[in-house]
Design an enzyme around this catalytic site. Structure first.
Site, short mmCIF file in Angstrom:
data_model
loop_
_atom_site.label_atom_id
_atom_site.label_comp_id
_atom_site.label_asym_id
_atom_site.label_seq_id
_atom_site.Cartn_x
_atom_site.Cartn_y
_atom_site.Cartn_z
N HIS A 41 -6.14 -11.91 -10.58
CA HIS A 41 -5.05 -11.33 -9.79
C HIS A 41 -5.31 -11.51 -8.29
O HIS A 41 -4.43 -11.93 -7.53
CB HIS A 41 -4.91 -9.84 -10.12
CG HIS A 41 -3.94 -9.11 -9.24
ND1 HIS A 41 -2.58 -9.30 -9.29
CD2 HIS A 41 -4.14 -8.19 -8.25
CE1 HIS A 41 -1.98 -8.53 -8.40
NE2 HIS A 41 -2.91 -7.85 -7.76
N GLU B 36 2.95 -2.85 -11.85
CA GLU B 36 1.61 -3.40 -12.01
C GLU B 36 1.03 -2.93 -13.34
O GLU B 36 0.99 -1.72 -13.61
CB GLU B 36 0.69 -3.00 -10.85
CG GLU B 36 1.05 -3.68 -9.54
CD GLU B 36 0.01 -3.49 -8.45
OE1 GLU B 36 -0.96 -2.74 -8.67
OE2 GLU B 36 0.18 -4.08 -7.37
N GLU C 153 -1.73 -1.96 -15.69
CA GLU C 153 -3.10 -1.48 -15.51
C GLU C 153 -3.54 -0.63 -16.70
O GLU C 153 -2.72 -0.19 -17.51
CB GLU C 153 -3.23 -0.65 -14.23
CG GLU C 153 -2.84 -1.38 -12.96
CD GLU C 153 -3.24 -0.63 -11.70
OE1 GLU C 153 -4.19 0.20 -11.77
OE2 GLU C 153 -2.62 -0.88 -10.64
N ASP D 140 1.36 1.09 -11.99
CA ASP D 140 1.27 1.44 -10.57
C ASP D 140 2.47 0.82 -9.87
O ASP D 140 2.38 -0.27 -9.30
CB ASP D 140 -0.05 0.91 -10.00
CG ASP D 140 -0.22 1.22 -8.52
OD1 ASP D 140 0.27 2.28 -8.09
OD2 ASP D 140 -0.84 0.41 -7.81
N LYS E 186 2.89 2.88 -2.44
CA LYS E 186 2.32 3.16 -3.76
C LYS E 186 2.47 4.62 -4.18
O LYS E 186 2.38 4.92 -5.37
CB LYS E 186 0.82 2.82 -3.74
CG LYS E 186 0.50 1.36 -3.46
CD LYS E 186 0.62 0.53 -4.71
CE LYS E 186 0.00 -0.85 -4.53
NZ LYS E 186 -0.03 -1.64 -5.78
N THR F 73 3.67 6.83 -10.21
CA THR F 73 2.81 6.09 -11.13
C THR F 73 3.11 6.62 -12.52
O THR F 73 3.20 7.83 -12.71
CB THR F 73 1.32 6.31 -10.81
OG1 THR F 73 1.05 5.89 -9.47
CG2 THR F 73 0.43 5.52 -11.76
#
Length: 419
Positions: free
Chosen positions: A139, A200, A202, A234, A254, A258
């Site tokens: 990544h 994202e 994760e 995320d 961010k 989440t």
């Protein structure tokens, strides 16, 4: 490890299921749901399509517990320690296995089990702190090339330590919720709704033990501080990120949301799927170095539903991570930082080497739109898009599933909500 015992349990469950079922007796995940009869949040586990209420088992003294499960988080259960986790796991496997002296009768099962379609899942933890890492070399290299060209290189510190930033625990939500498109500063002098909203892929590591302030956790002890793992999305605003990232890193790009999956898969259940880390060059400093560092062989995927179609847009695997969860944990505490039960460490985006193994839409598209099966195009997420993360480990005759981690993008608020 319990591999042999688990394989025999598969053929004796009092709840029938197929070999491909993600929630067999080998799994025994933990979560929190709202009991539909009592309208109260209780701790639970899941076998096949049934959610098992642990508070009811506790009430009837089928599990030795003292007000551990009739609460709205797993923190008290986790605080009891690894021996108790294993005791509860084995007790549940015995209660749910046919031809066992302690197995539940059909009448008892009907009392304790609820169809998963009727179970409203709850955030499983009281989360004190959330730290998000960047631990996938694939990544990091892909992003470096996107920003710096084909000769783009990693930051010098990436191969020397796990990089991370502290995010917001307060905005972590359970799968199935809505993700409001954020507004913020997009670039110099410009404010508005992000048009570069991304996900994202994760894995979240759930801390199961606390270290004292000023006392780091040694790498060889770090595994004892991990209760389990969950899927984690995320959500990220790439335009806000680009403007705010220097000099202190991610903030508003961010912190708005989440998403985690409702089920925590224990480290015990995942132990048969440990996988050696890829070679680390240069060799990490002594506090991060061990020949036995490991990750897990977890097949991961992301699907995108646009309202017109749903398709899997990428696949990846957790075995490709450069830094391990235990290395992340050890590095987090090396200065004496004290982790607490229920804290979450995000793995960072999980990307493989292939063109469809990128862990985010931004990385997958390479800055250009991707074409979906129905002809729609996406460079970033649109309002109404539904993103679903999935994960599973494939054993010999059984599967350990993580469930789904899903969120639906909804429009930004009107400007009158801001000024």
């Amino acid at each position: 490890m319990e591999t042999t015992k688990q394989l025999t349990l598969r053929f004796a469950s009092i709840i029938p299921y197929e070999e491909s079922d993600p929630f067999p007796l080998e799994n025994i995940p933990f979560g929190v749901f709202v009991n539909p009869n009592e309208q109260e949040a209780h701790c639970c586990t899941r076998v096949s399509s049934f959610v098992i209420d642990l508070a009811l088992l506790e009430n009837d003294r089928l599990i030795e517990a003292d007000n551990v499960f009739r609460i709205s988080s797993l923190n008290r259960f986790i605080s009891k320690g690894k021996d108790y986790w294993l005791y509860v796991r084995k007790t549940l496997q015995q209660l749910l296995t046919r031809d066992n002296p302690n197995s539940l009768t059909p009448e008892q099962l009907a009392k304790y089990a609820f169809n998963s379609s009727d179970a409203k899942m709850h955030l499983p933890l009281k989360i004190g702190h959330f730290t998000d890492f960047s631990s996938s070399k694939n990544h990091a290299q892909n992003i470096a090339v996107m920003f710096k060209g084909k000769d783009g290189s990693l930051h010098n510190n990436f191969v020397h330590m796990p990089i991370a930033y502290h995010s917001r625990a307060s905005s972590i939500v359970v799968s199935g919720g809505q993700i409001r498109r954020p507004k913020g500063q997009l670039r110099m002098g410009e404010w508005g709704a992000t048009d570069k909203l991304d996900f994202e892929l994760e894995i979240g590591t759930i801390i199961g033990n606390a270290n004292k302030l000023g006392h780091p956790v040694k790498l060889q002890q770090a595994e004892d501080y991990i209760f389990g793992y969950t899927l984690l999305n995320d959500w990220s605003s790439r335009d806000i990120l680009l403007w705010e990232n220097v000099p202190l890193g991610p903030f508003n790009s961010k912190n708005f949301c989440t998403t985690i999956s409702p089920w925590i898969i224990t480290a015990i259940a995942l132990s048969p799927f440990k996988h050696p880390l890829p070679p680390q060059d240069p060799q990490p400093l002594p506090y991060l170095h061990s020949p036995s560092n490991f990750t897990y062989h977890i097949d991961l995927s992301v699907s995108l539903s646009t309202g017109k179609t749903e398709q899997t847009i990428l696949t990846s695997n957790f075995k490709n991570m450069y830094w391990s969860p235990t290395q992340q944990l050890t590095h987090h505490t090396v200065t004496g930082c004290n982790l607490q039960i229920g804290d979450i460490l995000g793995s960072g985006t999980v990307s493989g080497k292939g063109p469809r193994e990128c862990g985010s839409l931004f990385e997958l598209s390479g800055g250009e739109s991707i074409v979906l099966e129905n002809g729609e195009e996406r460079k970033f997420l649109h309002d109404g898009d539904i993103v679903t993360l999935r994960g599973q480990c494939k054993g010999e005759g059984y599967v350990i599933g993580f469930g789904e981690c899903t969120g639906t993008v909804i429009p930004a608020l009107d400007n009158s909500e801001y000024y």
